[in-house]
Design a protein around this motif. Structure first.
Motif, PDB file in Angstrom:
ATOM      1  N   GLY A   1       5.088   0.012  -2.331  1.00  0.00           N
ATOM      2  CA  GLY A   1       5.490   0.524  -1.027  1.00  0.00           C
ATOM      3  C   GLY A   1       6.949   0.942  -0.929  1.00  0.00           C
ATOM      4  O   GLY A   1       7.353   1.589   0.036  1.00  0.00           O
ATOM      5  N   GLN A   2       7.725   0.601  -1.945  1.00  0.00           N
ATOM      6  CA  GLN A   2       9.144   0.974  -1.970  1.00  0.00           C
ATOM      7  C   GLN A   2       9.388   2.288  -2.700  1.00  0.00           C
ATOM      8  O   GLN A   2      10.516   2.798  -2.730  1.00  0.00           O
TER       9      GLN A   2
ATOM     10  N   ALA B   1       9.395   3.386   7.162  1.00  0.00           N
ATOM     11  CA  ALA B   1       8.283   3.744   8.042  1.00  0.00           C
ATOM     12  C   ALA B   1       8.661   3.488   9.499  1.00  0.00           C
ATOM     13  O   ALA B   1       9.591   2.745   9.799  1.00  0.00           O
ATOM     14  N   ARG B   2       7.931   4.108  10.395  1.00  0.00           N
ATOM     15  CA  ARG B   2       8.148   3.861  11.821  1.00  0.00           C
ATOM     16  C   ARG B   2       7.586   2.490  12.192  1.00  0.00           C
ATOM     17  O   ARG B   2       6.502   2.105  11.760  1.00  0.00           O
ATOM     18  N   HIS B   3       8.355   1.769  12.981  1.00  0.00           N
ATOM     19  CA  HIS B   3       7.938   0.463  13.481  1.00  0.00           C
ATOM     20  C   HIS B   3       7.924   0.506  15.009  1.00  0.00           C
ATOM     21  O   HIS B   3       8.570   1.350  15.626  1.00  0.00           O
TER      22      HIS B   3
ATOM     23  N   SER C   1      -0.493   3.738   9.892  1.00  0.00           N
ATOM     24  CA  SER C   1      -0.760   5.073   9.335  1.00  0.00           C
ATOM     25  C   SER C   1       0.412   5.573   8.487  1.00  0.00           C
ATOM     26  O   SER C   1       0.237   6.420   7.603  1.00  0.00           O
ATOM     27  N   GLU C   2       1.618   5.029   8.735  1.00  0.00           N
ATOM     28  CA  GLU C   2       2.800   5.433   7.990  1.00  0.00           C
ATOM     29  C   GLU C   2       2.760   4.953   6.536  1.00  0.00           C
ATOM     30  O   GLU C   2       3.465   5.491   5.684  1.00  0.00           O
ATOM     31  N   VAL C   3       1.946   3.912   6.280  1.00  0.00           N
ATOM     32  CA  VAL C   3       1.837   3.411   4.904  1.00  0.00           C
ATOM     33  C   VAL C   3       1.365   4.525   3.979  1.00  0.00           C
ATOM     34  O   VAL C   3       1.893   4.707   2.877  1.00  0.00           O
TER      35      VAL C   3
ATOM     36  N   ASN D   1      -1.937   2.957   0.105  1.00  0.00           N
ATOM     37  CA  ASN D   1      -3.172   2.737   0.836  1.00  0.00           C
ATOM     38  C   ASN D   1      -3.339   1.235   1.034  1.00  0.00           C
ATOM     39  O   ASN D   1      -3.353   0.474   0.063  1.00  0.00           O
ATOM     40  N   LEU D   2      -3.446   0.805   2.299  1.00  0.00           N
ATOM     41  CA  LEU D   2      -3.495  -0.632   2.568  1.00  0.00           C
ATOM     42  C   LEU D   2      -4.683  -1.312   1.903  1.00  0.00           C
ATOM     43  O   LEU D   2      -4.557  -2.418   1.374  1.00  0.00           O
TER      44      LEU D   2
END
Length: 373
Positions: A202-203, A209-211, A226-228, A235-236
């Motif tokens: 993820g880095q 990402a937006r929080h 969805s930002e992931v 992909n989560l």
């Protein structure tokens, strides 16, 4: 009407900061990682070291925590907040009993401003600092002002931390600074008692990402899931990794990788510490509220850590002051903080009330002005 851009939102990307392996030592110091493990850390964004500490290195912290719980029990009892001291209870259930009578007891313990000596000893452990030096690529190392004792009582909402990147809680200077976290459980942690999950890789994009805030009845911000995929390229379902860590182990990760902690559905408290380091020459990104503590110096191998100066500034108090929410009430269980001003607040609760009261806003029409128009 133009869409509001919140001050935490950015399109900048710094993949080189979070993915580049720094020059490695020719001779490894005690505790430092092999070439394969260093590569794994920078490829995946985290690494689990199952056997790092000896029990005698962590047990003193447990003794300290028992003392902190005793102090808290006495204060709650003398104030008439609880009917029992629960002295017969142990390390893994006494705080839960207090929490059941006084909801928020776990938050009071989480808010301790002074760093106990036994925690200092773990944070400045020579082998752990050697690893930090290896990953950060410098011997100018500072401990970050944000350290935490995690008081995760069973089924407590405040103990469940949603998906986030640690940079979401810092100012935007931190987007360009590698900050290393060590998550250290004080028992065998697993999915049942609320261990950590990471988003592998993820880095990689080096993006933030937006929080949004604040999650349920907590002070936490949560990453827009969805930002992931859209921003971080992951992909989560595919990339989520559950990270059980045994007592004596440690989970290392950077401030750019998305992670969360699971609900504790066991009958025992999941105690843990999270401790952070970074290059001492770079900004800590904590809104100017508190600086880090120098732990190593390239020019002074005999550096003595100045814990007293570090402890002289209470981070929790500074956070509240920055929100005009400082209180003398020891039993206040809210945690307001400046990260709340960075992101859209889609849910308001008692933790955000101070922000609304200070800015003269209602619960339904909060607008946070963009700091970076």
């Amino acid at each position: 009407m133009a869409e509001t851009k919140w001050s935490g939102e950015t399109d900048e990307a710094h993949p080189e900061i979070f993915n580049t392996i720094p020059p490695q030592p020719k001779v490894l110091k005690p505790g430092q990682l092999s070439e394969d493990k260093i590569k794994q850390f920078f490829d995946e964004g985290f690494i689990i070291l199952d056997k790092f500490f000896e029990p005698e290195e962590l047990n003193p912290a447990i003794v300290t925590i028992n003392g902190l719980v005793e102090d808290l029990a006495q204060k709650l009892y003398k104030a008439g907040k609880v009917k029992s001291l629960y002295s017969e209870s142990g390390f893994f259930d006494r705080l839960t009993n207090l929490e059941n009578e006084f909801p928020g007891a776990m938050i009071l313990l989480h808010k301790i401003g002074k760093l106990p000596e036994t925690f200092r000893n773990i944070w400045s452990n020579e082998r752990l600092l050697n690893v930090a030096e290896q990953i950060l690529g410098t011997s100018d190392i500072a401990g970050h002002p944000v350290w935490n004792l995690r008081t995760k009582t069973p089924r407590a909402e405040a103990g469940i931390v949603p998906w986030h990147q640690d940079v979401a809680y810092m100012d935007n200077d931190s987007y360009k600074v590698f900050q290393l976290t060590a998550w250290i459980p004080l028992l065998d942690s697993n999915a049942n008692n609320g261990c950590m999950q990471m988003v592998r890789g993820g880095q990689k994009t080096g993006k933030v990402a937006r929080h949004v805030g604040c999650w349920r009845d907590t002070w936490y911000v949560s990453m827009v899931e969805s930002e992931v995929e859209d921003k971080l390229g992951c992909n989560l379902e595919r990339d989520t990794v559950t990270c059980p860590i045994p007592f004596g182990g440690v989970l290392l990760f950077s401030n750019a990788i998305p992670h969360r902690s699971l609900d504790n559905v066991s009958d025992k408290i999941r105690w843990s510490l999270d401790l952070r380091w970074q290059d001492a020459k770079k900004p800590v990104g904590f809104f100017g509220l508190k600086e880090g503590v120098r732990m190593r110096s390239a020019s002074d191998s005999n550096l003595k850590i100045d814990w007293e100066s570090f402890d002289a500034v209470n981070r929790q108090e500074k956070q509240s002051e920055s929100m005009n929410a400082k209180t003398e009430d020891f039993f206040d269980t809210t945690i307001p903080g400046p990260w709340m001003k960075k992101w859209e607040l889609v849910h308001h609760n008692r933790h955000t009330r101070a922000l609304l009261d200070h800015d003269g806003l209602s619960w339904h029409n909060l607008i946070v002005q963009d700091k970076n128009p």
